[in-house]
Write a protein that holds these residues in place. Structure first.
Motif, PDB file in Angstrom:
ATOM      1  N   UNK A 228      40.789  39.862  43.463  1.00 25.09           N
ATOM      2  CA  UNK A 228      41.466  41.105  43.143  1.00 25.09           C
ATOM      3  C   UNK A 228      40.581  42.322  43.365  1.00 25.09           C
ATOM      4  N   UNK A 229      40.983  43.467  42.828  1.00 25.04           N
ATOM      5  CA  UNK A 229      40.204  44.701  42.995  1.00 25.04           C
ATOM      6  C   UNK A 229      38.978  44.706  42.084  1.00 25.04           C
ATOM      7  N   UNK A 230      38.063  45.615  42.369  1.00 22.33           N
ATOM      8  CA  UNK A 230      36.869  45.779  41.537  1.00 22.33           C
ATOM      9  C   UNK A 230      37.214  46.721  40.389  1.00 22.33           C
ATOM     10  N   UNK A 231      37.596  46.161  39.261  1.00 19.94           N
ATOM     11  CA  UNK A 231      37.947  46.965  38.096  1.00 19.94           C
ATOM     12  C   UNK A 231      36.689  47.560  37.466  1.00 19.94           C
ATOM     13  N   UNK A 232      36.895  48.464  36.514  1.00 20.62           N
ATOM     14  CA  UNK A 232      35.753  49.046  35.821  1.00 20.62           C
ATOM     15  C   UNK A 232      34.922  47.988  35.113  1.00 20.62           C
ATOM     16  N   UNK A 233      35.594  47.008  34.516  1.00 19.46           N
ATOM     17  CA  UNK A 233      34.855  45.945  33.818  1.00 19.46           C
ATOM     18  C   UNK A 233      34.067  45.105  34.814  1.00 19.46           C
ATOM     19  N   UNK A 234      34.679  44.793  35.943  1.00 12.93           N
ATOM     20  CA  UNK A 234      33.982  44.006  36.974  1.00 12.93           C
ATOM     21  C   UNK A 234      32.763  44.782  37.490  1.00 12.93           C
ATOM     22  N   UNK A 235      32.926  46.074  37.636  1.00 14.92           N
ATOM     23  CA  UNK A 235      31.820  46.877  38.154  1.00 14.92           C
ATOM     24  C   UNK A 235      30.629  46.831  37.189  1.00 14.92           C
ATOM     25  N   UNK A 236      30.895  46.977  35.898  1.00 18.36           N
ATOM     26  CA  UNK A 236      29.819  46.913  34.912  1.00 18.36           C
ATOM     27  C   UNK A 236      29.154  45.540  34.928  1.00 18.36           C
ATOM     28  N   UNK A 237      29.970  44.498  35.094  1.00 14.06           N
ATOM     29  CA  UNK A 237      29.436  43.138  35.164  1.00 14.06           C
ATOM     30  C   UNK A 237      28.479  42.994  36.336  1.00 14.06           C
ATOM     31  N   UNK A 238      28.884  43.487  37.498  1.00 11.77           N
ATOM     32  CA  UNK A 238      28.032  43.387  38.686  1.00 11.77           C
ATOM     33  C   UNK A 238      26.744  44.181  38.513  1.00 11.77           C
ATOM     34  N   UNK A 239      26.853  45.376  37.970  1.00  8.25           N
ATOM     35  CA  UNK A 239      25.660  46.208  37.786  1.00  8.25           C
ATOM     36  C   UNK A 239      24.668  45.529  36.856  1.00  8.25           C
ATOM     37  N   UNK A 240      25.178  44.869  35.813  1.00  3.87           N
ATOM     38  CA  UNK A 240      24.284  44.149  34.896  1.00  3.87           C
ATOM     39  C   UNK A 240      23.648  42.950  35.584  1.00  3.87           C
TER      40      UNK A 240
END
Length: 400
Positions: A228-240
């Motif tokens: 799916x899309x890169x949601x805000x939660x997914x983005x924070x997960x990746x950054x961490x």
């Protein structure tokens, strides 16, 4: 009566009543744990019966000879743990069965002890022996469970890696067909996916990544797939998970176009490495679509710059600089001399003079929409390429 004497005296009774004890424990487990309440004679029931029987007989053998190895019992316990893993149950269910078995077994042993004279120490030693034996059996099952889970995860991860590679190497592949080709992946191919390009030797912290992501971290150009899309939660997960590293995110596309998303993500990552783009940990392709498009073919852009900006090469270095600055300001604003004067920080009459020079050099190229667009594109692309101070033909420029 001492502990060893008590153990020896109990053996005949335990051997005689072992079948009954096995039956009582099986019934107790089936009543107490619905997951194990299966019809007698079924394959599932036989697994339970075999496990209880081997543990009861193993305990009797151990009482007779504490030094005797219990290979059969040990193997059965490990298999019980593996069976639980394959069935998808938490290990706590089997551990509850061990506790029930130990309690029922001790209850029957107490019945055998009812008419015997014995010391409290001997009874305590027997209880410790029984519950210690069952704790050891439970630990063996944990070993089998963990090993099976590890093997299961390895097989699943290997299948998911193959599925991921098929997604990016077989554009247009049918989602259902890919899922059917890799059933061990246990991963439903979503309608849309977002690919993320990573630098080689990326420091991604695997435990922080969501479990439904697909990864190829050992590829020469590592990448991962987000369903799916890169949601805000997914983005924070990746950054961490990136732990301060860098990554580039492609566009969200239909699963059949995963290769496109990865290609764009890798192009963005290359621009980050060149210093063209810099958004911090994550750089999103959707934020730089024009830049990615302009720089998609560097050699072609060089040729375009040589043709569209050839007039700059005929000017002296100092004049070349202000000509490029003025042309960029005009193309960007299309505004009056007064506005360009503010942008460039020069007098309005200076702007008018420069524009007359440009009109003489470019003539109809400033009025023809196609020529004007091509010139603006060349200037913008050259600025983007490394934020350099060079044009494609060695002409000095500055940023727009």
């Amino acid at each position: 009566m001492g502990a060893q004497k008590l153990f020896s005296d109990l053996l005949p009774g335990l051997i005689e009543f072992a079948p009954e004890i096995v039956g009582e424990i099986i019934d107790g487990i089936r009543v107490s744990i619905p997951d194990y309440d299966r019809p007698q004679g079924s394959p599932y029931h036989e697994v339970i019966r075999s496990g209880v029987e081997q543990n009861v007989l193993g305990f009797v053998e151990w009482l007779a000879d504490p030094e005797r190895p219990l290979e059969r019992r040990n193997e059965i316990c490990r298999r019980l743990g593996a069976f639980e893993a394959m069935e998808g149950r938490p290990l706590a269910v089997l551990q509850s069965a061990y506790r029930i078995g130990a309690q029922l077994g001790w209850s029957r042993i107490r019945d055998l002890l009812a008419e015997r004279e014995m010391s409290a120490a001997a009874v305590s030693a027997l209880a410790d022996a029984l519950f210690g034996y069952m704790d050891e059996a439970a630990e063996l099952s944990r070993e089998g469970y963990d090993r099976a889970k590890g093997e299961e995860h390895e097989k699943r991860d290997a299948a998911r890696l193959l599925l991921l590679r098929d997604l990016v190497r077989r554009p247009g592949a049918d989602r259902a067909a890919l899922a059917a080709l890799h059933p061990a992946a246990d991963w439903a191919v979503p309608d849309q996916v977002t690919l993320v390009a990573l630098p080689a030797d990326t420091p991604a912290v695997r435990p922080l990544l969501d479990s439904d992501l697909l990864l190829d971290l050992h590829a020469p150009e590592p990448y991962l797939l987000v369903p799916g899309p890169l949601t805000g939660r997914r983005r924070k997960m990746l950054e961490s998970a990136l732990a301060g590293g860098r990554a580039a995110v492609g566009l969200t596309v239909p699963a059949a176009r995963a290769a496109d998303s990865l290609r764009w993500a890798r192009r963005v990552l290359a621009l980050v490495a060149d210093g063209v783009l810099d958004d911090g940990t994550l750089t999103l392709c959707e934020d730089h679509l024009v830049s990615v498009w302009l720089l998609a073919d560097g050699a072609l852009m060089d040729q375009m710059a040589r043709r569209r900006l050839a007039f700059l090469s005929r000017a002296g270095e100092r004049r070349r600089q202000w000509l490029a600055d003025t042309l960029r300001a005009w193309l960007r604003t299309r505004g009056p001399a007064g506005r360009m004067s503010e942008d460039l920080g020069v007098h309005v009459q200076t702007v008018r003079y420069r524009m007359r020079v440009l009109e003489e050099l470019l003539q109809e190229e400033l009025t023809d929409p196609d020529n004007r667009f091509a010139t603006e594109t060349a200037l913008r692309a050259l600025w983007l390429r490394g934020r350099s101070d060079r044009t494609g033909d060695g002409t000095a420029t500055t940023g727009p």
